[in-house]
Each structure stands twice: as structure tokens, then as C-alpha cells.
Design a protein around this motif. Structure first.
Motif, PDB file in Angstrom:
ATOM      1  N   ARG B  93      21.635  32.273  19.157  1.00  0.00           N
ATOM      2  CA  ARG B  93      20.801  31.081  19.279  1.00  0.00           C
ATOM      3  C   ARG B  93      21.541  30.060  20.140  1.00  0.00           C
ATOM      4  O   ARG B  93      22.732  29.801  19.934  1.00  0.00           O
ATOM      5  CB  ARG B  93      20.502  30.473  17.919  1.00  0.00           C
ATOM      6  N   TYR B  94      20.818  29.503  21.098  1.00  0.00           N
ATOM      7  CA  TYR B  94      21.362  28.433  21.921  1.00  0.00           C
ATOM      8  C   TYR B  94      20.819  27.099  21.429  1.00  0.00           C
ATOM      9  O   TYR B  94      19.870  27.051  20.671  1.00  0.00           O
ATOM     10  CB  TYR B  94      21.023  28.652  23.391  1.00  0.00           C
ATOM     11  N   GLY B  95      21.412  26.026  21.849  1.00  0.00           N
ATOM     12  CA  GLY B  95      21.000  24.710  21.391  1.00  0.00           C
ATOM     13  C   GLY B  95      19.676  24.274  21.961  1.00  0.00           C
ATOM     14  O   GLY B  95      19.003  25.021  22.659  1.00  0.00           O
ATOM     15  N   GLY B  96      19.281  23.071  21.658  1.00  0.00           N
ATOM     16  CA  GLY B  96      18.010  22.550  22.143  1.00  0.00           C
ATOM     17  C   GLY B  96      16.971  22.551  21.050  1.00  0.00           C
ATOM     18  O   GLY B  96      17.240  22.897  19.907  1.00  0.00           O
ATOM     19  N   ALA B  97      15.759  22.206  21.415  1.00  0.00           N
ATOM     20  CA  ALA B  97      14.687  22.079  20.435  1.00  0.00           C
ATOM     21  C   ALA B  97      14.252  23.418  19.881  1.00  0.00           C
ATOM     22  O   ALA B  97      13.774  23.506  18.746  1.00  0.00           O
ATOM     23  CB  ALA B  97      13.495  21.373  21.070  1.00  0.00           C
ATOM     24  N   THR B  98      14.402  24.469  20.659  1.00  0.00           N
ATOM     25  CA  THR B  98      13.948  25.761  20.190  1.00  0.00           C
ATOM     26  C   THR B  98      14.978  26.384  19.263  1.00  0.00           C
ATOM     27  O   THR B  98      16.167  26.145  19.386  1.00  0.00           O
ATOM     28  CB  THR B  98      13.681  26.713  21.364  1.00  0.00           C
ATOM     29  N   ASN B  99      14.523  27.154  18.337  1.00  0.00           N
ATOM     30  CA  ASN B  99      15.403  27.858  17.420  1.00  0.00           C
ATOM     31  C   ASN B  99      15.306  29.361  17.644  1.00  0.00           C
ATOM     32  O   ASN B  99      15.653  30.144  16.773  1.00  0.00           O
ATOM     33  CB  ASN B  99      15.008  27.508  15.979  1.00  0.00           C
ATOM     34  N   LYS B 100      14.852  29.766  18.831  1.00  0.00           N
ATOM     35  CA  LYS B 100      14.606  31.182  19.058  1.00  0.00           C
ATOM     36  C   LYS B 100      15.913  31.946  19.127  1.00  0.00           C
ATOM     37  O   LYS B 100      16.956  31.423  19.517  1.00  0.00           O
ATOM     38  CB  LYS B 100      13.825  31.392  20.346  1.00  0.00           C
ATOM     39  N   LEU B 101      15.846  33.205  18.706  1.00  0.00           N
ATOM     40  CA  LEU B 101      16.978  34.108  18.771  1.00  0.00           C
ATOM     41  C   LEU B 101      16.803  35.046  19.958  1.00  0.00           C
ATOM     42  O   LEU B 101      15.702  35.533  20.217  1.00  0.00           O
ATOM     43  CB  LEU B 101      17.079  34.929  17.486  1.00  0.00           C
ATOM     44  N   ILE B 102      17.901  35.281  20.658  1.00  0.00           N
ATOM     45  CA  ILE B 102      17.910  36.267  21.733  1.00  0.00           C
ATOM     46  C   ILE B 102      18.677  37.464  21.207  1.00  0.00           C
ATOM     47  O   ILE B 102      19.868  37.349  20.879  1.00  0.00           O
ATOM     48  CB  ILE B 102      18.563  35.707  23.001  1.00  0.00           C
ATOM     49  N   PHE B 103      17.988  38.597  21.132  1.00  0.00           N
ATOM     50  CA  PHE B 103      18.553  39.772  20.493  1.00  0.00           C
ATOM     51  C   PHE B 103      19.244  40.684  21.487  1.00  0.00           C
ATOM     52  O   PHE B 103      18.845  40.797  22.662  1.00  0.00           O
ATOM     53  CB  PHE B 103      17.449  40.569  19.784  1.00  0.00           C
ATOM     54  N   GLY B 104      20.276  41.350  20.984  1.00  0.00           N
ATOM     55  CA  GLY B 104      20.899  42.411  21.739  1.00  0.00           C
ATOM     56  C   GLY B 104      20.084  43.678  21.650  1.00  0.00           C
ATOM     57  O   GLY B 104      19.062  43.744  20.961  1.00  0.00           O
ATOM     58  N   THR B 105      20.580  44.670  22.330  1.00  0.00           N
ATOM     59  CA  THR B 105      19.876  45.947  22.442  1.00  0.00           C
ATOM     60  C   THR B 105      20.068  46.833  21.218  1.00  0.00           C
ATOM     61  O   THR B 105      19.356  47.803  21.038  1.00  0.00           O
ATOM     62  CB  THR B 105      20.376  46.678  23.684  1.00  0.00           C
ATOM     63  N   GLY B 106      21.039  46.494  20.378  1.00  0.00           N
ATOM     64  CA  GLY B 106      21.226  47.234  19.142  1.00  0.00           C
ATOM     65  C   GLY B 106      22.192  48.391  19.251  1.00  0.00           C
ATOM     66  O   GLY B 106      22.365  48.993  20.320  1.00  0.00           O
ATOM     67  N   THR B 107      22.843  48.698  18.142  1.00  0.00           N
ATOM     68  CA  THR B 107      23.694  49.885  18.012  1.00  0.00           C
ATOM     69  C   THR B 107      23.162  50.708  16.847  1.00  0.00           C
ATOM     70  O   THR B 107      23.071  50.204  15.728  1.00  0.00           O
ATOM     71  CB  THR B 107      25.166  49.524  17.747  1.00  0.00           C
ATOM     72  N   LEU B 108      22.800  51.959  17.135  1.00  0.00           N
ATOM     73  CA  LEU B 108      22.321  52.868  16.092  1.00  0.00           C
ATOM     74  C   LEU B 108      23.517  53.574  15.476  1.00  0.00           C
ATOM     75  O   LEU B 108      24.214  54.345  16.146  1.00  0.00           O
ATOM     76  CB  LEU B 108      21.344  53.883  16.698  1.00  0.00           C
ATOM     77  N   LEU B 109      23.773  53.284  14.212  1.00  0.00           N
ATOM     78  CA  LEU B 109      24.937  53.835  13.512  1.00  0.00           C
ATOM     79  C   LEU B 109      24.509  54.937  12.556  1.00  0.00           C
ATOM     80  O   LEU B 109      23.574  54.754  11.779  1.00  0.00           O
ATOM     81  CB  LEU B 109      25.646  52.732  12.732  1.00  0.00           C
ATOM     82  N   ALA B 110      25.212  56.051  12.640  1.00  0.00           N
ATOM     83  CA  ALA B 110      25.012  57.159  11.689  1.00  0.00           C
ATOM     84  C   ALA B 110      26.351  57.449  11.033  1.00  0.00           C
ATOM     85  O   ALA B 110      27.336  57.725  11.732  1.00  0.00           O
ATOM     86  CB  ALA B 110      24.471  58.390  12.388  1.00  0.00           C
ATOM     87  N   VAL B 111      26.404  57.351   9.717  1.00  0.00           N
ATOM     88  CA  VAL B 111      27.612  57.660   8.959  1.00  0.00           C
ATOM     89  C   VAL B 111      27.377  58.998   8.274  1.00  0.00           C
ATOM     90  O   VAL B 111      26.500  59.123   7.419  1.00  0.00           O
ATOM     91  CB  VAL B 111      27.928  56.567   7.936  1.00  0.00           C
ATOM     92  N   GLN B 112      28.180  59.969   8.655  1.00  0.00           N
ATOM     93  CA  GLN B 112      27.997  61.336   8.145  1.00  0.00           C
ATOM     94  C   GLN B 112      28.733  61.524   6.828  1.00  0.00           C
ATOM     95  O   GLN B 112      29.900  61.190   6.711  1.00  0.00           O
ATOM     96  CB  GLN B 112      28.530  62.344   9.182  1.00  0.00           C
ATOM     97  N   PRO B 113      28.048  62.067   5.815  1.00  0.00           N
ATOM     98  CA  PRO B 113      28.714  62.279   4.512  1.00  0.00           C
ATOM     99  C   PRO B 113      29.719  63.421   4.583  1.00  0.00           C
ATOM    100  O   PRO B 113      29.665  64.263   5.470  1.00  0.00           O
ATOM    101  CB  PRO B 113      27.539  62.620   3.580  1.00  0.00           C
TER     102      PRO B 113
END
Lengths: 117, 113
Positions: B93-113
Motif C-alpha cells: 500500500r502506498y500513501g495518499g487518499a487511496t487504500n488500495k493494495l498492489i499485489f505481487g504475482t504470488g508464490t505457489l508453495l507445496a510442502v511434501q510430507p
């Protein structure tokens, strides 16, 4: 305190129909945000509303899309004359009024998955 | 242009490993940064929020750090479990009047048992 609620969870529309997505923020929250997640893409901001006012609609497509957050009732995201490219997950988030030092976490709903046939 | 990038895009680790997810942002004048978890077909769960004046935040096995000057944040997960498998998103989130979030592209995590 129930979380952010969205309905319907799944919505199927044919091209040219209208889609109405509803979002009830958490109790005591007066700020609502809509985000869209297209297939294989990240979440993109659409619009930010505070009771009865649109604060930032910089992410809204210029045509066919509108949003409102009336004094009473849920926030509505309306898509007119839907096209296949509108198929996506639409998430609503809410946050409380902020004061100095208050952490402005946004709380997300489960989303509405829109499929346009 | 304000952009948020996450690497790696996908990660698979055996159960019990410690791991680090990375987030970088092009404009360092952020207001705060938030890490989320998203399970398939579900909404987002907030994990940690770091204000611009903070260097790190901890919650259980999670530790998030923030280096504004270099435009980076990391999410450290200790002793990973199969239940940690999900997509992890960082949002700025950047400052200013808006409270919008700018999202990253994401990391898909798989934890193998």
C-alpha cells in the motif's frame, strides 16, 4: 464477528446478461474494496468505496462496470452486458476506520467466481 | 509504475524445511506491506502486516522482514508443514487518499510430507 461475506459464491451468466455481486463488510467496517483475479493472473484493484462515496475507481473498466456502497445494505459490484473476458474471481475486502497507529489490515471475503458462457 | 514481483513463482520443499519467499517492489515509498495466504478456490487470509517504519513482524513460525531502501520484503517460514501449502501473496500500500493494495504475482508453495 462474522467475516466479510460475499454472495453468490458462484455465478454463471450468458454473454449480454447482467451480473450483480454483493459484499457485506465486517461489522464496524466502513471501507470496502473490490479486486479482480483473472485466470492465471494476480489480484488487481478495481475500486475503493466508503459509505455512499467512491474514493478511488482507478482500476474499474470505463464501461459496463459500476460499484456502490449505500448507507444501508451491502456493497454491490455490477457488470452489465457481460462478456467472456469478465470471467474471473471477484474479491471484496473491508477495513475499519483508521486512527493513529491503527493497523489498516484489509480483510478479504471468500470471493465470487463469475463464469460467462 | 508501481509494480510488485515475487520470486520464485513456485516452490516445492520437503516437510520440516525452513524456507524464504521473496517480494520486491519498484517504488520504495510504501506505507505498509502485507503478506497473505490464498488456498485454492478460497479467499485471502492476512498473515502479517509491516508498517513502513518497521523492519520485521513475527507470528508463530512466520517472520516477515522489510527493507524499504532496497525495495524488498521476505517471508520466512520455519519448520514447514504440509498444511502450509498454498499461494503466498505480498501486497503493498502506498500513501495518499487511496487504500488500495498492489499485489505481487504470488508464490505457489507445496510442502511434501
Amino acid at each position: 464477528n462474522a467475516g466479510v461475506m460475499q454472495n453468490p459464491r458462484h455465478l454463471v451468466r450468458r454473454r449480454g446478461q447482467e451480473a450483480r455481486l454483493r459484499c457485506s463488510p465486517m461489522k464496524g467496517h466502513s471501507h470496502v474494496y473490490w479486486y479482480r483475479q483473472l485466470p492465471e493472473e494476480g489480484l488487481k484493484f478495481m475500486v475503493y468505496l466508503q459509505k455512499e462515496n467512491i474514493i478511488d475507481e482507478s482500476g474499474m473498466p470505463k464501461e459496463r462496470f459500476s460499484a456502490e456502497f449505500p448507507k444501508e445494505g451491502p456493497s454491490i459490484l455490477r457488470i452489465q452486458q457481460v462478456v467472456r473476458g469478465d470471467s474471473a474471481a471477484y474479491f471484496c475486502a473491508s477495513s475499519p476506520d483508521w486512527g493513529q497507529g491503527f493497523q489498516e489490515t484489509q480483510y478479504f471475503g471468500p470471493g465470487t467466481r463469475l463464469l460467462v458462457l | 509504475k508501481q509494480e510488485v514481483t515475487q520470486i520464485p513463482a513456485a516452490l516445492s520443499v520437503p516437510e520440516g524445511e525452513n524456507l524464504v519467499l521473496n517480494c520486491s517492489f519498484t517504488d520504495s515509498a510504501i506505507y505498509n506491506l502485507q503478506w497473505f495466504r490464498q488456498d485454492p478456490g478460497k479467499g485471502l487470509t492476512s498473515l502479517l502486516l509491516i508498517q513502513s517504519s518497521q523492519r520485521e513482524q513475527t507470528s508463530g513460525r512466520l517472520n516477515a522482514s522489510l527493507d524499504k531502501s532496497s525495495g524488498r520484503s521476505t517471508l520466512y517460514i520455519a519448520a514447514s508443514q504440509p498444511g502450509d501449502s498454498a499461494t503466498y501473496l505480498c501486497a503493498v500500500r502506498y500513501g495518499g487518499a487511496t487504500n488500495k493494495l498492489i499485489f505481487g504475482t504470488g508464490t505457489l508453495l507445496a510442502v511434501q510430507p
